[in-house]
Motif scaffolding. Sequence first.
Motif, PDB file in Angstrom:
ATOM      1  N   ARG A 127       0.863  -1.189   0.000  1.00 15.34           N
ATOM      2  CA  ARG A 127       0.000   0.000   0.000  1.00 15.34           C
ATOM      3  C   ARG A 127       0.893   1.232   0.000  1.00 15.34           C
ATOM      4  O   ARG A 127       2.114   1.124   0.156  1.00 15.34           O
ATOM      5  N   VAL A 128       0.292   2.393  -0.144  1.00 15.60           N
ATOM      6  CA  VAL A 128       1.091   3.621  -0.101  1.00 15.60           C
ATOM      7  C   VAL A 128       1.806   3.652   1.262  1.00 15.60           C
ATOM      8  O   VAL A 128       1.161   3.564   2.311  1.00 15.60           O
ATOM      9  N   GLU A 171       0.568   5.533   4.224  1.00 10.04           N
ATOM     10  CA  GLU A 171      -0.756   5.178   4.759  1.00 10.04           C
ATOM     11  C   GLU A 171      -0.712   3.913   5.599  1.00 10.04           C
ATOM     12  O   GLU A 171      -1.732   3.404   6.032  1.00 10.04           O
ATOM     13  N   LYS A 172       0.499   3.381   5.791  1.00 11.25           N
ATOM     14  CA  LYS A 172       0.629   2.161   6.590  1.00 11.25           C
ATOM     15  C   LYS A 172       1.011   2.503   8.028  1.00 11.25           C
ATOM     16  O   LYS A 172       1.484   3.591   8.310  1.00 11.25           O
ATOM     17  N   ASP A 216       8.598  -2.394   1.853  1.00 11.74           N
ATOM     18  CA  ASP A 216       7.893  -1.222   1.315  1.00 11.74           C
ATOM     19  C   ASP A 216       8.830  -0.278   0.589  1.00 11.74           C
ATOM     20  O   ASP A 216       8.460   0.338  -0.403  1.00 11.74           O
ATOM     21  N   ILE A 266       5.367   1.257  -3.829  1.00 11.36           N
ATOM     22  CA  ILE A 266       4.132   1.933  -4.221  1.00 11.36           C
ATOM     23  C   ILE A 266       4.381   3.439  -4.107  1.00 11.36           C
ATOM     24  O   ILE A 266       4.900   3.915  -3.092  1.00 11.36           O
ATOM     25  N   ASP A 295       1.015   8.353  -5.127  1.00 11.62           N
ATOM     26  CA  ASP A 295      -0.319   8.436  -5.738  1.00 11.62           C
ATOM     27  C   ASP A 295      -1.019   7.077  -5.797  1.00 11.62           C
ATOM     28  O   ASP A 295      -2.091   6.929  -6.385  1.00 11.62           O
ATOM     29  N   GLY A 296      -0.416   6.065  -5.210  1.00 11.32           N
ATOM     30  CA  GLY A 296      -1.063   4.755  -5.138  1.00 11.32           C
ATOM     31  C   GLY A 296      -0.733   3.830  -6.300  1.00 11.32           C
ATOM     32  O   GLY A 296      -1.150   2.672  -6.301  1.00 11.32           O
ATOM     33  N   THR A 297       0.036   4.290  -7.279  1.00  5.38           N
ATOM     34  CA  THR A 297       0.398   3.408  -8.390  1.00  5.38           C
ATOM     35  C   THR A 297       1.674   2.636  -8.040  1.00  5.38           C
ATOM     36  O   THR A 297       2.449   3.053  -7.173  1.00  5.38           O
ATOM     37  N   ARG A 298       1.867   1.522  -8.774  1.00 11.28           N
ATOM     38  CA  ARG A 298       3.056   0.717  -8.524  1.00 11.28           C
ATOM     39  C   ARG A 298       4.273   1.350  -9.166  1.00 11.28           C
ATOM     40  O   ARG A 298       4.219   1.725 -10.341  1.00 11.28           O
TER      41      ARG A 298
END
Length: 551
Positions: free
Chosen positions: A174-175, A178-179, A228, A248, A251-254
């Motif tokens: 995940r971003v 945000e973890k 991460d 990640i 913006d949430g893209t890989r």
Amino acid sequence: MDLTPEHAPYATHDVTNQPPFLAPYDASEDVALLEGLRREGAGWAERDIRRLGTLAGGAEAQEWAELANRHEPELRTHDRYGHRIDEADFHPSWHELMRVAVTEGLAGAPWADDREGAHVARSAGGLVWGHTDAGHGCPTSMTYAAVPALRAQPDLAKVYEPLLTSREYDPGLRVPTEKRGLLAGMGMTEKQGGSDVRTNTTTATPTDEPGVYVLRGHKWFTSAPMCDVFLVLAQAPGGLSCFLVPRILPDGTRNTFRIQRLKEKLGNRSNASCEPEFDNTVAWLVGPEGRGVKTIIEMVNCTRLDCVMMSSALMRKTLVEAGHHARYRSAFGARLLDQPLMRNVLADLALESEAATTLTLRLAGAADRAVRGDAGEAAFRRIATAVGKYWVTKRGPAFTAEALECLGGNGYVEESGMPRHYREAPLLSIWEGSGNVNALDVLRALGKEPQVAEALFGELALARGADARLDAAVTRLKDTLPKATQTGARRLVEQMAITLQASLLVRHAPAAVADAFCATRLGGDWGHAFGTLPDTADLGGILDRALPAGH
Ligand SMILES: Cc1cc2nc3c(=O)[nH]c(=O)nc-3n(C[C@H](O)[C@H](O)[C@H](O)COP(=O)(O)OP(=O)(O)OC[C@H]3O[C@@H](n4cnc5c(N)ncnc54)[C@H](O)[C@@H]3O)c2cc1C
């Protein structure tokens, strides 16, 4: 009907003379470890270490370790619709091991802990939790080690350090921001060179945004690919530089992190080690351009300490297994533990194990005091960590092989766990600087930083006059040091390591241990294999300390 193993008889024979299961046992039941913990300023952590030791030696954690190694991680490059996902799937037992390790502060936590001795407590925790599985020690070690390197880039450290030092294990892609907690890996080694990272060919091209680059190239070994973020070396316009690469993006893209394959390894099977490819991969500069090695060396200093710690943990774990077997197995009418020659083998292993544990905790104490600004300890840490990494990890394979043999044929069988520990041992002397590279690093430190020799001899002087063999060894070392050559580097570093270990044992261990160590390792009253202590050695004194009855 009672079908517990003891009550399900064979028709042909009874099962006798096989030891009971070792687990549950207390992995912290280790006098040298607990004494070292207190001596190095982390006595306050003893209750936690004891709790972790009980957990580590429990049947559940021992089973996690076994399962995580039996069910190796699997690579999934694509999803069912053909999109690249580049993920490694781990067995649930791996996640249990990771959860405990992170929660108990074995990853980045000490950097957020102001208590003196926080880094010592972590190393002691690693020594007891190392009785489970070594593989997951890789990502926890890299996460711990990434923090000081990341501090070279304060804006990145401000965002990521609180997450790398978190005690929450929060797996899944995940971003990162945000973890609740992050794991870090490292990518230095490429196909054409691992020790000599200056040969790295991966390029880093600056973008219009300051500090943001794109990478193109590959790495040949990158362990724990589910991390991460990664600290990665690449060639920027200003030279080899260090970058932070998230899997990640914000913006949430890989981010592009294509895993070509996972390595099929001798050991370290619970952990995945991959070959990633970077192509237009977003990377954030850490430290100045062209100073990549200097930046990432902060990380390597910490992972080297962990190699010493993990080798010491393997020694202790396999010694405990060997002692347990010898306590319950009889041959030729007597318990193995009572057979004079087996006592010699176990006592010799016990000496080596105690020397390794004591050195680990001394190095951890130096690291702890160095990060708090103690320049003398920083100088000692600089040389002694490389010395310890060379020698303790070099002893690991021979040690685990001998401990395995104490179990006879049972030790050669996977179910005993001994083959797994044995396979793990050589890795610790390969990564984070192979044997030669560490030995040469000691020469480099001696040549470039005069204060390191001063720090080492200052430490050795604390034991002056306590043992004539040690005094003679220090004199020999003083004579040899100025004549150091590359060809003789291993011989010199070995001498440094053994002298340092002897000085620590003379100061801190009981006479039985210190005397036998000095007589053999310094005095030459010893054979080439373990189990060759002289008749004068107090085997009972050594064994009573190393293998208390509860084991
Ligand atoms: C399981 C596993 C996981 C790994 N995970 C990672 C990871 O996550 N990230 C990462 O970056 N790397 C990782 N590595 C790579 C590891 O750090 C390298 O393999 C190691 O540093 C050695 O580099 P090399 O393999 O290129 O060997 P080389 O550098 O080619 O060395 C080969 C041999 O030559 C010796 N040697 C080198 N230079 C000299 C010299 N000047 N004089 C004398 N002898 C010399 C070395 O000691 C070694 O014995 C991993 C390796 C393994 C096995």
